[in-house]
Write a protein that holds these residues in place. Sequence first.
Motif: not given
Length: 611
Positions: A161-165
């Motif tokens: 979630l956070a890393g990919a975005w």
Amino acid sequence: MNASAKRLVFLLLPVLATGCARTAVEPAMSRPDFVRGEPRVTVHRDHDDLLSAGLGLAGLAGTPVPFADPAHPTAPELRRRAIQASWKGIADLGPLGGYGQAYGAVPAVPGREYQAFAWVPGARQPHRVLLQVPDGFDQAKRCLVVTASSGSRGIYGAIALAGAWGLPRGCAVAYTDKGAGSGFFDYADDSGVALDGRRARRGEAELEFTPPPLSAGAGVAVKHLHSGDNPEADWGRHVLQAARFGLAMLDRAYPEQAPFTPQNTHIIATGLSNGGGAVLQAAGLDDAHLLAGVVALEPNVQLAGQGRPFYDYATEAAIWLPCALTDASFDATPFARAPMTRGWPQRCASLHAQGLLTAATPAAQAAQAYEHLRAAGWTDNAMQVAATTTAFDLWRAITAGYASAYLRRDAAHMPCGFRYAGMKADGQPGVADTATRAAWWSDSAGIPPGNGIGLLGGTDASTDPTLAGERCLRALWDGDGADSRALRAGIDATAARLPRTDLPLWVVHGADDGLLPTAFTSEPYVAWLRAEGRRPLYWKVPHAQHFDAFLPLPGFGERHLPLLPYGYAALDRLWAHLYEGAPWPTQSSTPKGQPRGARSLTPAMLGLGAN
């Protein structure tokens, strides 16, 4: 259930193979007072990166990356496997799921990692904090994403979630395991997990979790459950500390640009499931105005006197759903008639024998159990999807552990006779082998059973052996004894507080969530905010359920949509507001996507074109 499906379940109950990670040497600077010792700094480039550890999308979706020496994996190998397991435990990476085509991407993102143990005042045990700084960090649009792991996962538990975005966008990303994680302590050899993920014995290194000494037969201790801290009550503080750690490490990464502050660096908080609850807790504690905006996906959020705490409805589900789901209306529900559900009719008989059901026939008993849950607020959609959670025995696994956390019990004194122990190759309790133990940190989802650890106790010799433990756990909620009062006080301490008036806040939740039903979580939270003059945005996404990673299972992907793309879309809107001057909407219509059926997911099916 086939072997791949079983492995997926364990990941949800829950590294660099070439040794490419390099320890960086940087100028010593001041560090936050909640961090003890120097942070560990590693560089990840070439055949390694921050987002996938060099695996790319295909490698993340593949079989677990092997260790050269399974009994003694290196720190880079463990990191790679931990990142892979975290991706597979959260995202649908299956061939029909559309990740990388319909939504999302996994580009190579070289950069640096800063990792440390952080301490909340008064805590007995630390939580991990980690900052990923991409080489392409956008110094013109300073952005720090802060997140907390979903479930009880380890430090990389929100990377999908956070890393990919955030990382491909040029944001730094700060993570916390929020006092949970897979740094299990094994009393059999008195060993835990060091900062680099490798196992070490008590006294050999600073460990992620160092419980008080017990005998070698005390089994396995889990930080979330046995720390004595009730970490859930501090989830918001963990997130805010991770944000402060991120700012301090950005000062180290770019000393010529220091200081990094909330005034010159937008801090965006996002999380999923327990991580979503953590960022909402943080929003209510953010007196210093660290956070510029919050996007919470399917949050496990609890309110004082409103909604229903997770422990309440989860212990209810454990007892009643096995019977209710034998109703003929669930015959076509995925996993409701799987082999592991053959004992469910016995649950109806047991509840009848104990006077909890009055109907005389199995069909009437199932209907009565169903109506009991409907009266308690369960919707048909939530019960249908909860068939999978029930078939995999997740209710009992989670609540047995959470009861121990709320009561601040150690590994030898869990309530209702439960305990954790290593499992031998023949499936019997014993001492875990060295290779299995070495992979706990990278492979486990944070709460046993699974990965060579068994949940023992809480059963009897009847034809419905788990009911005794489940009723005992429920009695802790319903009772008025000292333990019941202590458990409810522990749950009360986890309630979210009111965020500031001007904080942009967006809640995204699947309408079909069967683990954290919207009726008990997001809906009362959003209603409370609106009643208090806040203006949260809320998407109750049709056809989305709790576990995107369940979508490759038979019957799931055909019926349900992934939730991650809607979280990415909400974050895109927040970015446009913070960096491009787009007005923050007062309301936003929920996208109307359509399940993919037997086809591959396409962008049009998500219904995000106009949003």
